[in-house]
Each structure stands twice: as C-alpha cells, then as structure tokens.
Design a protein around this motif. Structure first.
Motif, mmCIF file in Angstrom:
data_model
loop_
_atom_site.group_PDB
_atom_site.id
_atom_site.type_symbol
_atom_site.label_atom_id
_atom_site.label_comp_id
_atom_site.label_asym_id
_atom_site.label_seq_id
_atom_site.Cartn_x
_atom_site.Cartn_y
_atom_site.Cartn_z
ATOM 1 N N GLY A 212 0.818 -1.208 0.000
ATOM 2 C CA GLY A 212 0.000 0.000 0.000
ATOM 3 C C GLY A 212 0.852 1.258 0.000
ATOM 4 O O GLY A 212 1.959 1.283 0.544
ATOM 5 N N GLN A 213 0.317 2.309 -0.597
ATOM 6 C CA GLN A 213 1.058 3.564 -0.714
ATOM 7 C C GLN A 213 0.869 4.448 0.522
ATOM 8 O O GLN A 213 -0.197 4.462 1.140
ATOM 9 N N ALA A 214 1.889 5.191 0.853
ATOM 10 C CA ALA A 214 1.798 6.138 1.961
ATOM 11 C C ALA A 214 0.678 7.140 1.701
ATOM 12 O O ALA A 214 0.543 7.666 0.600
ATOM 13 N N GLY A 215 -0.129 7.372 2.728
ATOM 14 C CA GLY A 215 -1.218 8.333 2.619
ATOM 15 C C GLY A 215 -2.478 7.789 1.982
ATOM 16 O O GLY A 215 -3.433 8.549 1.773
ATOM 17 N N ALA A 216 -2.537 6.486 1.701
ATOM 18 C CA ALA A 216 -3.696 5.913 1.013
ATOM 19 C C ALA A 216 -4.856 5.685 1.967
ATOM 20 O O ALA A 216 -4.667 5.304 3.124
ATOM 21 N N ARG A 217 -6.054 5.913 1.467
ATOM 22 C CA ARG A 217 -7.275 5.465 2.127
ATOM 23 C C ARG A 217 -7.761 4.241 1.351
ATOM 24 O O ARG A 217 -8.031 4.344 0.155
ATOM 25 N N VAL A 272 -10.780 2.374 -6.439
ATOM 26 C CA VAL A 272 -9.367 2.749 -6.360
ATOM 27 C C VAL A 272 -8.578 1.677 -5.610
ATOM 28 O O VAL A 272 -7.464 1.303 -5.999
ATOM 29 N N THR A 273 -9.157 1.178 -4.523
ATOM 30 C CA THR A 273 -8.501 0.125 -3.738
ATOM 31 C C THR A 273 -8.259 -1.114 -4.588
ATOM 32 O O THR A 273 -7.166 -1.697 -4.574
ATOM 33 N N ARG A 274 -9.270 -1.513 -5.334
ATOM 34 C CA ARG A 274 -9.141 -2.720 -6.167
ATOM 35 C C ARG A 274 -8.080 -2.522 -7.253
ATOM 36 O O ARG A 274 -7.288 -3.428 -7.531
ATOM 37 N N GLU A 275 -8.082 -1.352 -7.841
ATOM 38 C CA GLU A 275 -7.128 -1.093 -8.920
ATOM 39 C C GLU A 275 -5.699 -0.995 -8.404
ATOM 40 O O GLU A 275 -4.763 -1.532 -9.005
ATOM 41 N N SER A 276 -5.516 -0.341 -7.274
ATOM 42 C CA SER A 276 -4.158 -0.087 -6.788
ATOM 43 C C SER A 276 -3.503 -1.323 -6.188
ATOM 44 O O SER A 276 -2.280 -1.475 -6.268
ATOM 45 N N LEU A 277 -4.290 -2.209 -5.587
ATOM 46 C CA LEU A 277 -3.715 -3.361 -4.899
ATOM 47 C C LEU A 277 -4.118 -4.703 -5.504
ATOM 48 O O LEU A 277 -3.671 -5.749 -5.024
ATOM 49 N N GLY A 278 -4.966 -4.691 -6.515
ATOM 50 C CA GLY A 278 -5.424 -5.944 -7.095
ATOM 51 C C GLY A 278 -6.299 -6.748 -6.148
ATOM 52 O O GLY A 278 -6.380 -7.974 -6.250
ATOM 53 N N TRP A 279 -6.960 -6.054 -5.235
ATOM 54 C CA TRP A 279 -7.823 -6.722 -4.249
ATOM 55 C C TRP A 279 -9.147 -7.096 -4.886
ATOM 56 O O TRP A 279 -9.821 -6.249 -5.467
#
Length: 296
Positions: A212-217, A272-279
């Motif tokens: 996960g990226q710093a500052g991410a929600r 955004v969560t799904r795209e950024s982490l592949g969740w």
C-alpha cells in the motif's frame, strides 16, 4: 516481515493473523490478558502483554517490528468518545515511534468519508462533524504521519464485516429481532449498508501492509450497499418472524440506541482500492451467503 498487530485476538485481528501467517509473515500480537496471550500462543503467535492505552508497550512493539497493523478498538459503546481519544493517542504514539523508518503502518478506520447523496470514495476526507469524529481524528493522524517518513495508510471498514460468527451491525439487528419478535426497518428500508466478509478484509490489510502507498485510504468494501429492508427480510425469514416497516417516530422505542444508526445510508465504492492493490473480494455476501447460516 515481523508484524506487530493490535486487536490480535479480535474478530478481524484473528483473521488477519491467519492471512499474515499464510503469506509467511511473523506476527507479534498485543495481549491484554493471560487468556489472550494463551490464545495467541495456540496460534503460533508471540504475545506482547499490554493494552491499547499502554503507550510505552505500543511504542516498543512498533519499534521492534518491520510493520504495524492497528486494529484494536474498544467495545464499550457507552464510552464511545473516550474510545476515540484512546485510539488517537495510540495512533500518534506508534506513528512517532515509526517516524523516519519507512515502515508500513496500517490503521483501521470506518467509512468516515463525507459524501451526501452518493457513495463515498477513497478520495473523500473524513467527516469530523458528529459521531464520525471518533474514527475521523485517528484516521487523519495516521494519514498525516505519511509525511514523517513512514508508509502510513488507513483501511476503512463498512458497517457490516461479516462471517457466520458475526455480522457487524447486522448482528445487533438479529439480536433485537429475536427479542422483539419483529424484524424491523425504518420507512421503506431503502437506506443501504456497505459490507465485506472478514476474510476479504483481512486480505486487504495484508496487501496494504505489503504494498500500500503512503497516505492511502483503502476501502474494504465488497458490496457497495445492501438495502436495510433486504437485511431485515432475510433475518425475518430465517427466524420465522415478520419483517415490517416502522416509522421514524417509532424507531427509538423499537431499536433503542441502535435507532441512531439503523436508518443511516452508508454506501461506498472500492474502485481505487481494487485497482491499486489488485484486491478482489471472493467470499459470500451478507444476505445470500452468510446471514442465513448465522440466524438458523
């Protein structure tokens, strides 16, 4: 990775331990009692004795780890505001301990984003007015810590984090329906609650810790919004009792303190969560897959 986990023996923390160990991480869990320490030992997890209010213990645990997941939160909702103050102090103490280390710091929050009339997104900042301030202030403290040289982020959990054991706020609806003999919803019951299975949520905590990226929600949202009428009708069907509408004026007499949240519309997206982490959530939804198994 050596991970320090608060709330380790809790409903979500226990699932996070399984997820972390399955990925090869070593876990040290905060344990506030001999019973909790024994439970962790049985799971092959090292215990660090103390409570979430013991800031020296939290600081030592954070400094001895390669990363921290903070899940602990109180359960006495008559002291809700005080629980928020304790949570804020814990977040600040661990963030200071990790400052400059580049280590991941994953902090649990709720769906605090203010988004009137629409589903909230990861871009929505926490609403600091009303009850959401209890989660909003620690969330903001965690995100601010991302500027202090650590990989801090928050995971926002929905009203229903569920499996066959518990269903978040829906568990309270089940208990109330058993007691009253009626599974009620307010008005048309069109307001909705976002949901997630606890094992899907646990996987998101791991992914955030790892990349996960710093500052991410991050939004732990599988179902963006299940109508309360659908939840109430499922409860009624499984319990063999009627599901019916009550008016807003009747809500407090029927639900008690729970009336303050039953009628809330709490929907959110996780694009955004799904795209950024592949969740990708893979476990059953609240009504079709889990709720029926619980109330039978």
């Amino acid at each position: 990775m050596r991970v320090f986990l608060t709330g380790a023996t809790g409903f979500i923390g226990a699932a996070i331990i399984e997820e972390l160990k399955g990925a090869g991480h070593q876990v040290t869990g905060l344990a506030r009692s001999d019973e909790a320490a024994g439970k962790l030992a049985g799971w092959g997890v090292e215990a660090r004795r103390g409570e979430v209010a013991d800031l020296d213990v939290l600081v030592a645990g954070a400094r001895a780890s390669d990363g921290v997941i903070h899940c602990a939160f109180g359960s006495d909702f008559s002291q809700y505001m005080q629980m928020g103050e304790t949570d804020l102090a814990a977040v600040n103490a661990m963030a200071e301990a990790l400052a400059g280390s580049g280590k991941p710091f994953v902090v649990t929050s709720g769906l605090t984003g203010r988004a009137p009339g629409r589903a909230s997104t990861e871009a929505d900042p926490a609403d600091l007015e009303g009850p959401t301030v209890v989660r909003g202030r620690p969330e903001n403290a965690a995100l601010a810590a991302a500027d202090a040289g650590l990989r801090a982020m928050v995971v926002r959990l929905p009203p229903s984090v569920h499996d066959v054991q518990r269903q978040g706020l829906a568990s309270l609806l089940i208990a109330q329906a058993r007691q009253s003999g009626v599974s009620a919803y307010i008005g048309e019951g069109a307001n909705r609650w976002a949901t997630v299975h606890r094992r899907d949520a646990a996987r998101l905590f791991r992914l955030g810790l790892e990349s996960g990226q710093a500052g991410a929600r991050l939004h732990a949202v599988a179902e963006e919004g299940v109508p309360l009428r659908a939840i109430a009708e499922a409860i009624g069907e499984r319990l063999g009792i009627p599901a019916r509408s009550i008016t807003p004026d009747e809500a407090f007499a029927h639900f008690g303190w729970l009336a303050a949240v039953v009628g809330n519309d709490v929907t959110a997206t996780a694009a955004v969560t799904r795209e950024s982490l592949g969740w990708r959530p893979t476990h059953p939804g609240l009504v079709d897959g889990v709720l029926g198994d619980y109330v039978v």
